[in-house]
Design an enzyme around this catalytic site. Structure first.
Site, PDB file in Angstrom:
ATOM      1  N   ILE A 101       0.837  -1.198   0.000  1.00  0.00           N
ATOM      2  CA  ILE A 101       0.000   0.000   0.000  1.00  0.00           C
ATOM      3  C   ILE A 101       0.876   1.253   0.000  1.00  0.00           C
ATOM      4  CG2 ILE A 101      -0.240  -0.135   2.525  1.00  0.00           C
ATOM      5  CD1 ILE A 101      -3.074   1.094   2.170  1.00  0.00           C
ATOM      6  N   CYS A 102       0.410   2.274  -0.696  1.00  0.00           N
ATOM      7  CA  CYS A 102       1.050   3.592  -0.688  1.00  0.00           C
ATOM      8  C   CYS A 102       2.474   3.491  -1.252  1.00  0.00           C
ATOM      9  CB  CYS A 102       1.002   4.169   0.724  1.00  0.00           C
ATOM     10  SG  CYS A 102       1.413   5.919   0.880  1.00  0.00           S
TER      11      CYS A 102
END
Length: 199
Positions: free
Chosen positions: A107-108
């Site tokens: 994520i991210c």
């Protein structure tokens, strides 16, 4: 198969990006599960506490050197550490997970890290925008057509998400892990997405 879910945290990690997934794994809507299907475990570069962006310090269960070979999923939590030299030590860990067909989540900035090392070149994926993936990925990132402008994308046992997609990230991983029935996972998602007062 070992039932550990390994959350890989680097210094200055984004604590909120693990919240929905870890909560759904460990508890139901009433209390902590007596017999959860999976166990949450933290992996960090060393056994020293690792600090989040917000200042929380988490004590790892494993270091990079002591993490188990068998586990259910490897989840890379975003944050500012993915652009630092210590992140390079994660490359063989991800390579090993992918080769063994493990579930991998990123994520991210962790998704951008996957782009940088070519892990997104054969799958549909997302992240913090195509431009950031290109910037981080350089010549190693070639799958522009595989980018999907969505909160989270699951393909070939790899889940990617942007930094605002904590809940969608959790949903896709919970479905892959078969942590509960699809209906109950959707209920969990909608409850947190819409809010108590909207339901």
């Amino acid at each position: 198969m070992n039932n550990n879910i390994l959350y890989l945290l680097l210094p200055d990690y984004a604590a909120h990006e693990a919240v929905y997934l870890t909560q759904a794994v460990a508890s139901d809507e009433f209390a902590l599960k007596e017999n959860p299907k999976y166990i949450n475990r933290v992996v960090a570069p060393t056994m020293e506490p690792v600090k989040s962006i917000g200042g929380f310090r988490t004590l790892p269960d494993y270091s990079f050197d002591t993490m188990p070979d068998d586990y259910a999923a490897l989840v890379l939590i975003g944050g500012f550490g993915w652009s630092t030299p210590v992140a390079e030590k994660v490359v063989p860990l991800v390579k090993n997970a992918v080769e063994k067909g493990k579930i991998v989540g990123a994520i991210c900035n962790a998704a951008s890290f996957l782009a940088k090392h070519g892990f997104l070149n054969n799958i549909r994926h997302t992240g913090n925008g195509l431009e950031q993936l290109k910037l981080w990925g350089g010549q190693n990132y070639t799958n522009f057509d595989g980018y999907v402008h969505a909160q989270a994308v699951s393909d070939n046992r790899i889940v990617t998400a942007n930094g605002s997609a904590t809940l969608e990230f959790a949903k896709e991983l919970l479905l892959l892990l078969e942590n509960d029935t699809p209906e109950r996972i959707e209920m969990y998602y909608q409850f947190h997405k819409q809010g108590f007062c909207s339901l």
